[in-house]
Design an enzyme around this catalytic site. Structure first.
Site, PDB file in Angstrom:
ATOM      1  N   ASP A   1       0.877  -1.169   0.000  1.00 51.77           N
ATOM      2  CA  ASP A   1       0.000   0.000   0.000  1.00 51.77           C
ATOM      3  C   ASP A   1       0.913   1.218   0.000  1.00 51.77           C
ATOM      4  O   ASP A   1       1.672   1.425   0.956  1.00 51.77           O
ATOM      5  CB  ASP A   1      -0.896   0.023   1.236  1.00 51.77           C
ATOM      6  CG  ASP A   1      -1.916  -1.105   1.225  1.00 51.77           C
ATOM      7  OD1 ASP A   1      -2.477  -1.377   0.152  1.00 51.77           O
ATOM      8  OD2 ASP A   1      -2.131  -1.715   2.281  1.00 51.77           O
TER       9      ASP A   1
ATOM     10  N   ASP B   1     -13.865  -3.410  -1.816  1.00 53.61           N
ATOM     11  CA  ASP B   1     -13.698  -3.126  -0.388  1.00 53.61           C
ATOM     12  C   ASP B   1     -15.068  -3.171   0.275  1.00 53.61           C
ATOM     13  O   ASP B   1     -15.990  -2.469  -0.163  1.00 53.61           O
ATOM     14  CB  ASP B   1     -13.078  -1.743  -0.182  1.00 53.61           C
ATOM     15  CG  ASP B   1     -11.677  -1.646  -0.776  1.00 53.61           C
ATOM     16  OD1 ASP B   1     -10.998  -2.687  -0.883  1.00 53.61           O
ATOM     17  OD2 ASP B   1     -11.266  -0.532  -1.143  1.00 53.61           O
TER      18      ASP B   1
END
Length: 253
Positions: A11, A130
């Site tokens: 990330d 998500d």
């Protein structure tokens, strides 16, 4: 049976690898290029790179960083964050990505999944989803790095994504993300049972047993994790041997 895959995730924010809990409280986790090189050397099956603020900041993914990473690894490489158009996909593939991951743009305009799959092939298109459990008990899709709820049911969206031509789904539980309390097996299993394309489970890995659970109870095809790898809590070679000893088909070096 196909071998299960172990996928470290980078990330990236401002060019650095970061990791948080429930998508917030980010802390620095190291240099992205050096981490990528180490994971390839340690036997990771694939690597995922997510530019986590590209969509919110309305800018393109860091293609120069993608190129630098691609030059030091020899494993399949997925890149996501800020990818909106056919041209964006082409830029990432030219920079060295093998697959691209789309999330927010796919929700805003689902036809981009069809367009990208038709142009580059389904095997190249990963749709990231998500999700967060709502007060009603169902799983809701979020976009913009987990900042915006959509009222879209996760299972219905996963089915549509497959129908439109995505070749793989990256499912992240926002509730479990960074907690190290285990993957969300319920929604992972529901989506895996409903689809025929591979499912990557993400969010919640904290122990080696959690990987056994997500592959057996959750029926995931691959498991993605970040902090346990970044901070050397579970070495990848050790994890793979552990999984093999418990009957999980895994690719050893």
């Amino acid at each position: 049976m196909l071998a299960k895959r172990i996928i470290p995730c980078l990330d990236v924010k401002d060019g650095r690898t970061v990791k948080g809990i429930n998508f917030v409280d980010l802390r620095d986790a190291g240099d992205a290029v050096e981490l990528a090189r180490a994971y390839a050397d340690l036997g990771a099956d694939e690597l995922t790179f997510l530019d986590i603020t590209a969509t919110v900041e309305e800018r393109d993914t860091f293609s120069s960083l993608v190129r630098r990473i691609s030059q030091v690894i020899n494993i399949p490489f997925t890149v996501g964050g800020g990818i909106r158009t056919i041209r964006d996909v082409g830029v990432m593939l030219e920079a060295g990505a093998d697959k691209i991951s789309i999330n927010s743009m796919a929700v805003k305009d689902p036809s981009v999944i069809d367009q990208m799959a038709n142009e580059f092939g389904s095997q190249c298109i990963v749709c990231a989803i998500d999700v967060k459990r709502s007060l009603k008990g169902n799983w809701e899709v979020f976009i913009a790095g987990g900042r915006i709820p959509t009222s879209i049911d996760a299972l219905s969206w996963a089915r549509e994504v497959q129908e439109r031509g995505a070749g793989e789904i990256l499912l992240t539980s926002m509730d479990a993300d960074g907690t190290k309390a285990g993957f969300d097996l319920d929604i992972t299993r529901q989506i895996s049972d409903a689809l025929t394309i591979p499912l990557i489970a993400s969010g919640g890995a904290g122990t080696k047993e959690h990987f056994v659970d997500v592959f057996t109870q959750g029926k995931a095809d691959a498991a993605l994790a970040a902090s346990i790898f970044h901070f050397s809590e579970i070495p990848i070679p050790e994890l793979k041997i552990f999984l093999q000893n418990r009957g999980i088909p895994i690719r050893l070096r």
